[in-house]
Design an enzyme around this catalytic site. Sequence first.
Site, PDB file in Angstrom:
ATOM      1  N   ASP A 158      28.592  52.512  32.513  1.00 47.02           N
ATOM      2  CA  ASP A 158      29.278  51.292  33.115  1.00 47.02           C
ATOM      3  C   ASP A 158      29.034  50.428  31.982  1.00 47.02           C
ATOM      4  O   ASP A 158      28.826  50.430  30.292  1.00 47.02           O
ATOM      5  CB  ASP A 158      28.032  51.002  33.758  1.00 47.02           C
ATOM      6  CG  ASP A 158      28.169  50.218  34.374  1.00 47.02           C
ATOM      7  OD1 ASP A 158      29.479  49.392  34.669  1.00 47.02           O
ATOM      8  OD2 ASP A 158      27.141  49.386  35.123  1.00 47.02           O
ATOM      9  N   GLU A 272      36.930  51.629  36.758  1.00 46.97           N
ATOM     10  CA  GLU A 272      36.754  50.390  37.488  1.00 46.97           C
ATOM     11  C   GLU A 272      36.611  48.809  36.898  1.00 46.97           C
ATOM     12  O   GLU A 272      36.666  48.860  35.789  1.00 46.97           O
ATOM     13  CB  GLU A 272      35.033  50.289  38.310  1.00 46.97           C
ATOM     14  CG  GLU A 272      34.670  49.059  38.508  1.00 46.97           C
ATOM     15  CD  GLU A 272      33.685  49.088  39.428  1.00 46.97           C
ATOM     16  OE1 GLU A 272      33.172  50.355  40.428  1.00 46.97           O
ATOM     17  OE2 GLU A 272      32.491  48.263  38.830  1.00 46.97           O
TER      18      GLU A 272
END
Length: 493
Positions: A158, A272
């Site tokens: 992330d 993402e």
Amino acid sequence: MSGSLSQLNLELVAASQVRDEAAEFALVRDSGRVRLAVAAADGARGVLGAFEGDASSGVLVGPLSARNAAALRSRLEWLRPRPLGTRTSAGLGDRLGLATPGHVRAVRAVGGKIAPIFPQQSIREMARTQRTPTEVMDDATWGLFGEGWKGGTGADADHLKTTEDIDATLPVGFTMFTIDPSAHVDSGADEDDLATLAAKVAALPWKELEDGEAALRQRYVGRSFAVEHLKVAFDEAVVLRAAAKYGKAVSHVAKMSRHLLKMAGVRPVELEVSVDETDTPTTPAEHYWVASELRRLGVAWVSLAPRFVGRFEKGVDYIGDLGELETDIAAHAAIARHFGPYKLSLHSGSDKFSVYPIAARLAKGLVHLKTAGTSYLEALRTIAALDPACFRAIYAFARERYDTDKATYHVSAELARAPLAADVPEADLPGLLEHFHAREILHVTFGSVLKETGPDGKPRFKDRFFELLRNNPEAYADNLERHFIKHLKPFVG
Ligand SMILES: [Zn+2]
């Protein structure tokens, strides 16, 4: 000679017991410690070679080590992270490495309809918790294995900011790479006049953008695009502002994506794009512009996190006008369907209970919920019940640290409005976790709490903290399960 797990004089963790064609595997409790046991079938003793431990009894009993986690993943395919595509999904970050069992139970309790991501941690939080990407992966592996979860998982590296971040997480087996170009987003553009915007646009990295200013103007200025219920209109100011604000970020994402695909080779990975950690909201026109430009550069992604209107602060519900947010999410969701379809990603998604039904309805399943810190808060709730004095000391320390630690987070808690640790009666301590100001203070100070050392140079809280959670795994799992059911239920419809 081959062995069988039933011959072991150790307590088996029943949920973990599983076999493949060559061996039986389970977690066992060995004088208070949890260990891995592997019993090879007849003629398959070679299986044991990949594992470390004592196999003299015929059954291997070994530590929950990196080598054993990797060996388990290579034998049991459901433990290997995989890309999730556009399925409705939730990332359940775990900063402590002990939360996966509770996360699994919550996903099970809502019917397993949400594609889960158990290993998920940002580079920043790895640094803060002094964990390596391998530890993040392995902790999740042991949690999944212990719970007997065979429903698969993604794995989200992330908030990656540099190609080095990709290089640190790709070899470990992460499959989702969240690219955070926020350092390249110019939020100041929101306030700039046309001349300043024009100067910023002239200075964009045109070569990397494979574009020129005239071509950019031609593609957008004076045009409007129909996207479902929306008309996304670009005049000169809107185009220049979008390009000034996000142009460098688009170039950075393209660079990160190319690096990822080159390094991944044939391994399937997904991307993402997250611009949630910026100062100002992403307008629908800016989202349209970013998506359109990324597509022009050949970037493919499964989810995108805009910076929505209002405030998504850590560990507390949405702050702002829900009606405005609804209009905003509807527009972003329409754009995501238009260009992808890809998922809208809700970052800082912990405890946004008033947002979930809105997002679930408007995104029509194309949504990813990302949470992290709330699992730490549930650990604190567990500790508050097990050892109130320990929790009180942590809270007092968190109050001391708050003004320093809040700098890198979006929080608005005020120290003066959080009770003093000494003033809270013991029975009311868990209630601090429902108190807006105390909750944010506890949330953003987790790194300091885990790192703080006492006068003897030893960790001041960390050892006791982990001891309590490790010795009471059911108490922590119960709290997590109850809390995450509330997060996931709105998305299963
Ligand atoms: Zn984020």
